[in-house]
Design an enzyme around this catalytic site. Sequence first.
Site, PDB file in Angstrom:
ATOM      1  N   LYS A 176       0.818  -1.231   0.000  1.00  0.00           N
ATOM      2  CA  LYS A 176       0.000   0.000   0.000  1.00  0.00           C
ATOM      3  C   LYS A 176       0.843   1.268   0.000  1.00  0.00           C
ATOM      4  CE  LYS A 176      -3.405  -2.577   2.707  1.00  0.00           C
ATOM      5  NZ  LYS A 176      -4.201  -2.660   3.915  1.00  0.00           N
ATOM      6  N   ASP A 212      -8.128  -7.708  10.547  1.00  0.00           N
ATOM      7  CA  ASP A 212      -9.429  -7.073  10.325  1.00  0.00           C
ATOM      8  C   ASP A 212     -10.590  -8.074  10.328  1.00  0.00           C
ATOM      9  OD1 ASP A 212      -8.609  -8.163   7.924  1.00  0.00           O
ATOM     10  OD2 ASP A 212      -8.888  -6.354   6.736  1.00  0.00           O
TER      11      ASP A 212
END
Length: 480
Positions: A176, A212
Site C-alpha cells: 500500500k 481485520d
Amino acid sequence: NPCFSLSSRVQPDPSGSETCVCLQVEKHLEPFRLSLEKLQDVSARLRKDMLRGLGKHAHHRAAVKMLPTFVRATPDGTEKGDFLALDLGGTNFRVLHVRVLEEEQRVLKMDSQICAIPQEIMLGTGEKLFDHIAACLAEFLDSQKLRGQTLPLGFTFSFPCEQKEIDKSILIRWTKGFNCSGVEGEDVVRLLKEAIHRRGDYDIGSVAMVNDTVGTMMSCGYRDQSCEIGMIIGTGTNACYMEEMKNVKRVEGEDGRMCINTEWGGFGDDGSLKDILTEFDEEVDKTSINPGVHTFEKMISGMYLGEIVRLVLLKLTEEKLLFKGCPSEALLTPGSFETKFISEIEDGLENAKKILTKLALDWDLVDACVARLVCDTVSSRSARLCAAALATIANRIRTNRGLDHLKTTVGVDGTVYRKHPNFSDELQAAVRLLAPKCDVSFLISEDGSGKGAAMVTAVAHICLDINGGSMLTVPNPPYL
C-alpha cells in the site's frame, strides 16, 4: 436460463437475431456458471488446503495459510472497561477510545481521530513512522482527557504479518505504498512501545494485535455470542473462525479454541482452481501487480470484479455482439469499469443505460440488457464461490464438535456484501445448499476495526487475569 433472462427484458424480435445474440453471449458466460456439484468440489479442495495450512510441517507450502491469531475466545457479554484502538492500514490511521459497558450489553464507541501519514514518513525510517503514531496517540489522549490512564490497546495493522503471540507480530513486507526502513522482519508492537517510551509522557497497557477479519468477528460477537466466524468481502476477501486447539499444530496446547485467520484469498495459488478459471480471470491475473498470487480473491473481490466485467464486455464487443462492434476509449481502458457499476447496473436497467452512456458507448436496449446479464453472472459466481468457502468453514466447525446440527453466526463486512443488491441473498442461499446441517446467520459488523479491536483486547485482558499474565494459556476458560 440466460436467454430467458435477456429476452424477458426486451421486446420480441421477429427476425430471431435476439435469440442468436443470447446464444453467443451465453457461450462466453457459461464458464462463470458453476453447478452445485462443482461448488461442492471447490469446497472439498479448500477443506484439504485448510488441513495443510494447519499442519506443523505442511503449512509453509500451503496456499491457504491458516495463521494462528492467538485470540482464544469470543466475547461472552461480561467484558467491560475502557480501551484504545489503533487502526493502521493506509495513508491515514485512526485512534479510537472505546468504552464497553457490561450493564447495558453494548459497546459505545467514543470519539475517534484520523491522522494523516505524510509521504515522507511512509518512505522514511520505521522510527519516524512510529514516533509519528505515538505523537498522534498522545494528542488523542489529551483531547479525550485520558492522559494519566494506562489503557489496553487493540492494534489493527493491515499489512502482511506473521503473528507469534497476541502481542507480537512480525511484519513480512510492506504494501500500500509504504516502504519504511527497519520494520520488515521486526515486531511492530515492540516498535510502537519503544516510540511511546521515547516520548516518556504517557504509557499504554497490554496490546492485542488484531487482523481485520478477527475484528469483524469480535465486533459482532459482543452483540451475538454465537458469532464464531468473521468474513470480509470488499476490496479484498478473507475469513477467520474458531478452531479447536488440538488441530492447531503450530501452537502448543490441546485445550480450548483459537481463532484462525485463514487468508483464503490465496486459495488456488498452487493451481488447484485452474479448471474453473476463465480466460478473463487469467487476463486479470496476468495484468495485476501480483501475478499468480491471491487467485481466489481475484475471482470474487471488489478490486477485480469490475475489471472482469470490462473484459467480458470488450470480448463481446470485439465479436460484434455488443455496441455495434465499436468499443469506446473508456471500455478499452483497464480499470475504467468500476466494481460499483456492477451493483448499480443490477439495481435497475435505467442505471445500466446511464453507465453505458458515461462510458461513451453506442448502446441500444439489448446492449443494456446484455451488460446487466454480464454483471449478474460475474457477481453471482463471486457470491457462490464465497458461499462454497464459507460452507467449508461451517461444516468444519460442526464436524470438529461432533454435532448433528450447528447453529452459528458470521460477522461480515465489506462493500461488496453491503452494497450489492443481490450478493448477500445469493451467498446465503448457496450456503444453505452447501452446508445443509448448519444454520448460519449473518450479522453486519459495525466498525470491526475499532470496536472489534477493543473486544479482542477485552477478551485478552480476561485471559491475563485468569492466567496471571499469560494471554495464551487458557486451559479451560469459562467463556470458551
